[in-house]
Design a protein around this motif. Structure first.
Motif, short mmCIF file in Angstrom:
data_model
loop_
_atom_site.label_atom_id
_atom_site.label_comp_id
_atom_site.label_asym_id
_atom_site.label_seq_id
_atom_site.Cartn_x
_atom_site.Cartn_y
_atom_site.Cartn_z
N THR A 94 0.83 -1.20 0.00
CA THR A 94 0.00 0.00 0.00
C THR A 94 0.86 1.25 0.00
N ARG A 95 1.96 1.19 0.76
CA ARG A 95 2.87 2.34 0.83
C ARG A 95 3.52 2.58 -0.52
N GLY A 96 3.90 1.49 -1.21
CA GLY A 96 4.51 1.64 -2.52
C GLY A 96 3.55 2.23 -3.53
N THR A 97 2.30 1.81 -3.47
CA THR A 97 1.30 2.36 -4.38
C THR A 97 1.08 3.84 -4.11
N GLY A 98 1.06 4.19 -2.82
CA GLY A 98 0.86 5.60 -2.47
C GLY A 98 1.99 6.47 -2.97
N LEU A 99 3.24 5.97 -2.88
CA LEU A 99 4.38 6.74 -3.35
C LEU A 99 4.33 6.94 -4.87
N ARG A 100 3.86 5.90 -5.56
CA ARG A 100 3.79 6.03 -7.03
C ARG A 100 2.73 7.04 -7.45
N ARG A 101 1.76 7.29 -6.59
CA ARG A 101 0.71 8.25 -6.93
C ARG A 101 1.12 9.69 -6.67
N VAL A 102 2.18 9.90 -5.91
CA VAL A 102 2.56 11.26 -5.52
C VAL A 102 2.86 12.15 -6.73
N PRO A 103 3.67 11.70 -7.71
CA PRO A 103 3.92 12.59 -8.87
C PRO A 103 2.64 12.99 -9.61
N GLY A 104 1.73 12.04 -9.77
CA GLY A 104 0.47 12.37 -10.45
C GLY A 104 -0.35 13.38 -9.68
N LEU A 116 0.82 15.61 -7.51
CA LEU A 116 1.51 16.90 -7.59
C LEU A 116 1.28 17.57 -8.94
N LEU A 117 1.29 16.78 -10.01
CA LEU A 117 1.05 17.34 -11.34
C LEU A 117 -0.36 17.92 -11.44
N ARG A 118 -1.34 17.21 -10.90
CA ARG A 118 -2.72 17.72 -10.93
C ARG A 118 -2.86 19.00 -10.12
N ILE A 119 -2.15 19.07 -8.98
CA ILE A 119 -2.20 20.28 -8.15
C ILE A 119 -1.61 21.46 -8.91
N VAL A 120 -0.46 21.23 -9.57
CA VAL A 120 0.19 22.30 -10.34
C VAL A 120 -0.72 22.78 -11.46
N LEU A 121 -1.33 21.84 -12.18
CA LEU A 121 -2.23 22.21 -13.28
C LEU A 121 -3.45 22.97 -12.76
N ALA A 122 -4.00 22.51 -11.62
CA ALA A 122 -5.15 23.19 -11.04
C ALA A 122 -4.80 24.63 -10.65
N LEU A 123 -3.63 24.82 -10.03
CA LEU A 123 -3.20 26.16 -9.66
C LEU A 123 -2.97 27.03 -10.90
N PHE A 124 -2.41 26.42 -11.95
CA PHE A 124 -2.13 27.17 -13.18
C PHE A 124 -3.43 27.70 -13.80
N PHE A 125 -4.44 26.84 -13.88
CA PHE A 125 -5.70 27.27 -14.48
C PHE A 125 -6.53 28.13 -13.53
N ALA A 126 -6.24 28.05 -12.23
CA ALA A 126 -7.00 28.85 -11.26
C ALA A 126 -6.46 30.27 -11.13
N PHE A 127 -5.22 30.52 -11.57
CA PHE A 127 -4.62 31.83 -11.41
C PHE A 127 -5.47 32.96 -12.01
#
Length: 298
Positions: free
Chosen positions: A8-18, A20-31
């Motif tokens: 479960t921990r390994g799966t969670g770590l693999r999801r972190v980049p995705g 973070l990318l969604r957060i960055v995109l959300a902030l970019f379009f929310a600006f």
């Protein structure tokens, strides 16, 4: 002793980049939206002073509701909002009924020429609105209408400067018909056969079986119909001269006459953007489900 790895921990770590990318995109379009919202509370001098720094996205400096008060002093904003709400809501309601019934006839009923008709309906999507806007103005100015003149029912000519000229030409929509058709195709036809054997009519099948199962498609069509009607600018500009009948988008041009106030423009833009965001947030799950289940079908 070796420690067992935690999958479960390994799966969670693999999801972190995705994530973070969604957060960055959300902030970019929310600006732009955040900038518009924050600037709506600032005077013009403060807006230009804060440009180029993070202060443009923060409620700092001289913050007040003066711009919103100025909007209502400058234009009949509430009247424009009510007009757009009425026009958009009626168009959505009529569009759902008309387009779903057309799609039902094309997808569930068997009759010659239905595939050709569907092809012609889809083909109209490639024709831009601007190419037939002027001819349509001429036609709506010649169309008859029944109305009461005192105690008598009379026939008048011309639809200009009315609510109906902003609603009826946009009720039937080729993409809405196509979307409903694709979604209806995913519903088992055995349900129709069982209902017909039990004595139901085709309209009964449509009303009691197909439409209750088509919630995601209805929500999607509602959003895709509401957005262009709410954002309509060119057509009302051409056919509506009465200020009491104009929608919200026409109101933007009022702020570019004489003294331009960017703070008031931001306040007015915020007022007309919030309903669209609220509608999408309310129906986003159904919208995504409909696109996933019907929009990708060929």
């Amino acid at each position: 002793m070796a420690t067992a790895s935690n999958p479960t921990r390994g799966t969670g770590l693999r999801r972190v980049p995705g994530v973070l990318l969604r957060i960055v995109l959300a902030l970019f379009f929310a600006f732009p939206i955040v900038f518009m919202l924050i600037s709506s509370f600032k005077p013009d001098q403060q807006i230009f002073k804060d440009l180029g720094s993070i202060r443009a996205f923060l409620p700092v400096g001289h913050v007040s509701l003066a711009n919103y008060r100025g909007v209502f002093d400058r234009v009949p904003a509430m009247r424009f909002l009510m007009n757009s709400i009425v026009i958009s809501a009626v168009t959505v309601a009529l569009g759902i009924v008309v387009n779903s019934m057309a799609a039902f006839a094309l997808s569930r009923m068997r009759w010659p020429g239905r595939r050709l008709l569907l092809t012609l309906i889809i083909a109209t999507l490639i024709v831009p609105f601007e190419t037939f806007a002027l001819p349509m103005v001429w036609w709506v100015n010649k169309l008859p209408w029944l109305q009461f003149d005192g105690s008598h029912l009379v026939i008048t000519e011309g639809w200009l400067d009315t609510y109906r000229v902003q609603i009826l030409p946009f009720v039937a929509n080729a993409f809405s018909v196509f979307l409903f058709h694709q979604y209806f195709q995913s519903i088992p036809k055995e349900l129709d056969e069982a209902a017909l054997m039990d004595g139901a009519s085709w309209f009964g099948v449509y009303r009691r079986i197909i439409m209750p199962l088509s919630g995601p498609a209805v929500a999607t069509v509602a959003i895709l119909t509401f957005l262009p009607m709410w954002n309509s600018y060119l057509w009302p500009l051409m056919v509506v001269q009465d200020e009491h009948l104009r929608p919200v988008m026409i109101g933007i041009q009022y702020f570019f006459q004489l003294n331009v106030s960017w703070g008031q423009i931001m306040a007015y833009s915020t007022m007309i953007t919030v309903p669209v965001l609220a509608l999408f947030l309310a129906f986003q799950r159904a919208f995504i489900n409909s696109i996933a289940s019907s929009g990708v079908k060929g």
